[in-house]
Write a protein that holds these residues in place. Structure first.
Motif, mmCIF file in Angstrom:
data_model
loop_
_atom_site.group_PDB
_atom_site.id
_atom_site.type_symbol
_atom_site.label_atom_id
_atom_site.label_comp_id
_atom_site.label_asym_id
_atom_site.label_seq_id
_atom_site.Cartn_x
_atom_site.Cartn_y
_atom_site.Cartn_z
ATOM 1 N N GLU A 1 47.873 53.872 17.512
ATOM 2 C CA GLU A 1 47.812 54.274 16.103
ATOM 3 C C GLU A 1 47.529 55.766 15.971
ATOM 4 O OE1 GLU A 1 44.865 51.589 14.638
ATOM 5 O OE2 GLU A 1 46.336 50.048 14.073
ATOM 6 N N TYR B 1 55.300 50.146 18.147
ATOM 7 C CA TYR B 1 55.625 50.908 16.937
ATOM 8 C C TYR B 1 57.132 51.091 16.855
ATOM 9 C CZ TYR B 1 56.347 54.872 13.825
ATOM 10 O OH TYR B 1 56.805 55.694 12.833
ATOM 11 N N LYS C 1 45.814 49.402 21.167
ATOM 12 C CA LYS C 1 46.246 49.560 19.776
ATOM 13 C C LYS C 1 45.632 50.788 19.119
ATOM 14 C CE LYS C 1 46.426 47.209 15.284
ATOM 15 N NZ LYS C 1 45.898 46.088 14.469
ATOM 16 N N THR D 1 53.675 48.847 13.087
ATOM 17 C CA THR D 1 53.186 48.524 14.420
ATOM 18 C C THR D 1 52.870 47.039 14.452
ATOM 19 O OG1 THR D 1 52.239 50.736 14.724
ATOM 20 C CG2 THR D 1 51.405 48.986 16.145
#
Length: 269
Positions: free
Chosen positions: A245, A30, A241, A37
């Protein structure tokens, strides 16, 4: 020797231990400047082209640093740890952290160089400077920094669910242990993650570890505090991931609300 173009301000020998063994060597990174990202392989993660001269790069990537640091970090990230269990009236309770002191003096000196990673980040955003790089070559070629502190290897108990420790471009985390006597504001200790579930802790006394274990037992909170220390300007990466996030979503609203806030200088001063 061919000139290195991609120079890592967070060394690959650190990042590699944040990848699960059964997955490709791909991270998700990120970038707060773009708000995006994106996938990154380890060759391009936390790297810029020609950030410093080739002589400094050869010191960093050679036997003075990465070639020694890499095997040691791998050993520490895979080492079998003794796990503490607390016996109580309702049964046996697992603890969040398991720690043991590192006593090998050569390892202590070598690992102290990890605290200088922030200097490489600072150099990477400034123009090359031969005089500064000469000093850095001497430092990274030396045995290490003499710190009058204890060094602990700490494991997040794998039997207890928690998110992974994430990579950030400036990995050293500073925390203040308050002085309960009121004579001083407190003293500073250092934490440096070496894998998704292990980190190093430089402390002055046993109480410093107890304070850390109590305040930062929530790993999601710890990750947010680490990012906040960089005023949310750092790049953040993880092989996970989904968690990354979630972390990014929580960053904008997070405020540690510390009485003694610490911020990291990201530019060379």
């Amino acid at each position: 020797m061919a000139k290195t173009k991609n120079m890592h301000y967070l060394s690959q020998c650190i990042s590699i231990n944040f990848l699960p063994n059964d997955k490709p060597k791909t991270f998700w990174e990120y970038n707060p400047e773009t708000g995006k990202t994106v996938p990154k392989n380890i060759e391009k993660l936390f790297a810029r082209r020609r950030s410093w001269g080739q002589e400094l790069e050869e010191v960093l990537s050679g036997n003075s640093y990465e070639n020694k640091m890499g095997p040691l970090l791998k050993e520490l990230s895979q080492k079998t740890m003794k796990r503490l269990r607390v016996f109580g009236p309702t049964g046996i309770r697992e603890v969040q952290f398991n720690a043991e002191e590192i006593e090998n003096s050569e390892h202590i000196k070598l690992l102290s160089k990890l605290l200088l990673q922030i200097v490489l980040l600072q150099r990477s955003v400034e123009s090359p400077n031969e005089e500064i790089e000469k000093v850095l070559k001497e430092i990274f070629s030396s045995d290490g920094i003499a710190l009058n502190m204890h060094l602990l290897l700490v494991e997040i108990n794998p039997l207890m669910p928690s998110p992974p420790l994430v990579l950030i471009d400036g990995m050293t985390f500073h925390y203040i242990v308050p002085d309960l006597t009121g004579k001083t504001a407190g003293h500073c200790c250092f934490m440096f993650p070496i894998s998704e579930r292990r980190f190093l802790l430089w402390i002055s006394k046993k109480e410093d570890y107890t304070y850390f274990a109590a305040k930062y037992k929530n790993i999601h909170y710890l990750n947010l505090c680490r990012i906040s220390q960089h005023e949310k300007k750092c790049r953040v990466a993880s092989a996970n991931k989904e968690y990354l996030e979630q972390l990014v979503q929580n960053m904008s609203l997070f405020n540690e609300n510390s009485k003694m806030p610490i911020t990291i200088e990201r530019n060379w001063v």
